[in-house]
Design a protein around this motif. Structure first.
Motif, PDB file in Angstrom:
ATOM      1  N   SER B  48       0.838  -1.206   0.000  1.00 34.87           N
ATOM      2  CA  SER B  48       0.000   0.000   0.000  1.00 34.87           C
ATOM      3  C   SER B  48       0.864   1.243   0.000  1.00 34.87           C
ATOM      4  O   SER B  48       0.544   2.241  -0.666  1.00 34.87           O
ATOM      5  N   ASP B 170      -5.866  -0.881  -5.054  1.00 33.34           N
ATOM      6  CA  ASP B 170      -5.307  -1.521  -3.857  1.00 33.34           C
ATOM      7  C   ASP B 170      -6.304  -2.544  -3.339  1.00 33.34           C
ATOM      8  O   ASP B 170      -7.308  -2.183  -2.730  1.00 33.34           O
ATOM      9  N   GLU B 171      -6.034  -3.806  -3.599  1.00 29.37           N
ATOM     10  CA  GLU B 171      -6.902  -4.920  -3.222  1.00 29.37           C
ATOM     11  C   GLU B 171      -8.365  -4.674  -3.605  1.00 29.37           C
ATOM     12  O   GLU B 171      -9.244  -4.699  -2.753  1.00 29.37           O
TER      13      GLU B 171
HETATM   14 MG   LIG Z   1      -2.215  -2.644   2.093  1.00 31.10          MG
END
Ligand SMILES: [Mg+2]
Ligand SMILES: Nc1ncnc2c1ncn2[C@@H]1O[C@H](COP(=O)(O)OP(=O)(O)OP(=O)(O)O)[C@@H](O)[C@H]1O
Lengths: 405, 246
Positions: B48, B170-171
């Motif tokens: 991240s 991000d995910e």
């Molecule tokens: Mg992360």
């Protein structure tokens, strides 16, 4: 972001929390409303005082008994008994700058005559009273100095009484009982109407000073003395003369305090309007405080809102809002809240003022200047109290704001 | 090939009181236009952090970073905001849509911070973007009226609306079930096929297989960087799923 979009965003978030927004604005609504109404009432009463006094004429001098005489020098009478029934005639006879002088002794009570009875005020005055008040007769005649000296039971009545008690007949020559004492009506005063305080000046009975003193009051001192100066320019001279003559008449020694107070009409106006100006200021200050309290309410809600909407701020920052965009968004929201409050406050104030003017004796003016000041002030309150929360929002770090739960 | 991302020796340290946390310890990364990169690694490995630096949400501590040829060290906070607005589209694990705001208005949001775009234009672009992710019939729905997969598609539409050089996710499938995940991945693949550069963080190996290149991080270091020669096709997986359902 553009102004229009920002305003839209602000309005939207205000409408999302209708109740909260309303309660927040309420502080400003009440603040602005009270500033306008308070100042309006203050200025209204000030104007009334000024009107009523200018309607009396500028040549007038008033003499009151001096209640606050120095101890130990009183001649046995108390201060409020210092004006004697002979004083007006003495002033009139000896004053170079004095056109006329009249005593005044007031009482009130029930009168019976004509078609029924009536409650009114009765004033004992001198024969020259009409000159001083620049009043005239509608019918009959005013009483003379002789009537006064002989305590004759005669009177003149105001237009209102004439209409109430003698609707279908000529009152002059009729008999009338004032507090059960018989009087003869010798004249009817010309109509004068309401004074600026809203009192009916025609609801009155005038009778000779000495008649009122002995027959109705049973005392031998006056409430006050009216003096009319020969001209407006002689006012100061007349005022000095009244003081000099009364000291002489009252046999006051050198160094002994006056047992009376001499005031020109203008001095009384100034005093009264100064008092009411102070009162207006005081009222405005109190109302101003409530406006500030309203501003603090806005700041409080904006702070809560910034915390609540941290996530939203994070999103906006992540998709490209600059710090100043966020600052503006919250600032506009605060200003919209306070300005809407301000405008609603003005409308409420207009409503309250017209209710006061219609249904009460209070006279409230809506001053356009105060309205503008109130609007600007409420916008300023929004900026001032909205800036801190808005800056707090703008300074958030986008990552922290996005993580905020 | 044009380099969208060119990073050399990027270090990111966080100060936690007395202690310094080394989230990234010298990352070299080049990503060309049109690539589809999956970033993998254990929790806390710095994925991240790397994404935030790539996306100009965070500043780097050391190293060089050229985004679309521009040295980001020369830029201030307002420039960062402009880059996020014009060059980058973000998709987050938790969707990050504005609540009680319609899909259309959510998608439109980035355009409102772009002064070059007129308001009616913004509307039209937002609607087109929603159409592209297959939500043309949901423009008036608020996030609470949409499923997780639909919300993520709205987020993707929002990321696309400014025609960015780069999509960062991000995910994006972290909060979705496996079938919806594949649906979203199909969307990413379709966009990539149209030439849009995509960088995606994921924990799941099978999600990473939809990318064309895999980068693995460990304790702030890049430990693996491979081209996936055989890209998995989301479309095929979806049709096999369709078969199982019946
Ligand atoms: Mg992360
Ligand atoms: N704001 C911060 N302040 C201090 N330390 C941080 C901060 N953000 C991240 N870190 C630290 O940096 C390291 C990398 O974090 P990062 O969030 O990049 O990991 P990640 O690979 O995304 O993990 P996950 O898969 O769990 O999301 C971690 O050790 C984390 O504790």
């Amino acid at each position: 972001m553009r102004l229009l979009v920002l305003l839209k965003v602000a309005m939207k978030s205000i409408f999302k929390n209708k109740m909260r927004s309303f309660l927040t604005s309420l502080g400003i609504i009440i603040g602005v409303c009270s500033v306008i109404v308070m100042v309006g009432v203050g200025q209204g009463s000030q104007q009334k005082i000024e009107d009523s006094i200018s309607s009396l004429g500028t040549n007038l001098i008033l003499v009151f008994p001096n209640y606050m005489r120095q101890q130990g020098v009183s001649s046995g009478r108390s201060g409020r008994e210092s004006l004697k029934p002979e004083d007006p005639a003495y002033l009139e006879a000896n004053g170079k700058y004095i056109l006329a002088a009249s005593g005044s002794i007031r009482t009130g009570g029930q009168i019976i005559g004509g078609v029924g009875n009536w409650n009114t005020s009765i004033e004992g005055v001198s024969a020259s009273y009409l000159i001083i008040k620049s009043w005239s007769m509608e019918s009959g005649s005013f009483f003379t100095q002789r009537d006064d000296d002989t305590k004759k039971k005669v009177c003149v009545i105001g237009k209102t009484i004439a209409e109430e008690l003698y609707p279908d007949m000529e009152p002059v020559g009729q008999r009338l009982r004032i507090r059960n004492k018989p009087f003869t009506i010798i004249g009817v005063l010309a109509e004068k109407g309401e004074n600026s305080m809203g009192n009916d000046q025609d609801d009155i009975i005038l009778a000779p000073t000495k008649t009122v003193l002995t027959r109705l009051r049973g005392r031998d001192f006056l409430n006050q003395i009216y003096v009319s100066a020969t001209s407006e320019d002689d006012l100061a001279a007349a005022q000095a003369e009244v003081t000099e003559l009364l000291r002489l008449k009252h046999k006051l020694d050198y160094g002994e305090a006056d047992d009376f107070i001499v005031r020109t009409q203008t001095e009384i106006t100034d005093m009264a309007s100064a008092t009411s100006k102070t009162l207006t200021l005081l009222l405005a200050a109190i109302a101003g405080v409530s406006l500030v309290v309203g501003g603090i309410g806005i700041m409080n809600i904006m702070l809560v809102s910034v915390t609540e909407r941290t996530r939203e701020i994070g999103i906006r920052l992540a998709i490209g809002a600059r710090g100043k965009d966020v600052l503006r968004q919250f600032l506009y929201e605060a200003i919209t809240l306070s300005l809407t409050g301000g405008i609603l406050g003005i409308l409420l104030a207009a409503g309250i003022s017209s209710i006061l003017n219609h249904f009460t004796e209070i006279n409230a003016l809506i001053n356009p200047q105060i309205v503008i000041v109130a609007v600007l002030f409420s916008a300023a309150v929004g900026i001032f109290f909205g800036y801190y929360p808005a800056r707090k929002a703008a300074q958030l770090n986008p990552i922290d704001a996005l993580r905020y739960e | 090939m044009k380099k969208v991302i060119d990073m050399r020796g990027v270090v990111k340290n966080y100060q936690m009181g007395e202690m310094e946390v080394h989230a990234l310890r010298g990352i070299d990364l080049e990503i060309n236009a049109g690539e589809f990169v999956a970033i993998m690694g254990a929790s806390g490995s710095g994925k991240s952090t790397l994404m935030n630096i790539i996306g100009c949400l965070d500043e780097l501590s050391e190293g060089e970073y050229y985004l679309d040829g521009e040295d980001i060290r020369d830029l201030d906070a307002d420039d960062f905001a402009a880059i996020r607005n014009r060059k980058i589209g973000f998709v987050f694990q938790s969707f990050n849509l504005l609540a009680r705001t319609s899909a259309l208005e959510n998608v439109e949001l980035p355009l409102l911070y772009n002064r070059q775009i007129k308001m009616h234009e913004a509307r039209a672009k937002a609607a087109a973007s929603l159409e592209l992710v297959g939500l043309g019939d949901r423009i008036d729905h608020e996030p609470s009226q949409l499923s997780g997969g639909q919300q993520q598609r709205v987020a993707l539409a929002r990321a696309l609306v400014n025609d960015p050089a780069l999509i960062l996710a991000d995910e994006p499938t972290g909060n979705l079930d496996s079938k919806t995940s594949v649906e979203v991945m199909k969307l990413f693949q379709d966009l990539n096929d149209k030439g849009i550069t995509i960088v995606l963080v994921t924990h799941e190996h099978d999600i990473a297989e939809y990318a064309r290149r895999k980068v693995v991080l460990k304790d702030g270091h890049k430990i693996e960087d491979v081209i996936l020669s055989k890209r998995r096709q989301a479309e095929t997986d979806l049709s096999s799923w369709q078969g199982e359902d019946e």
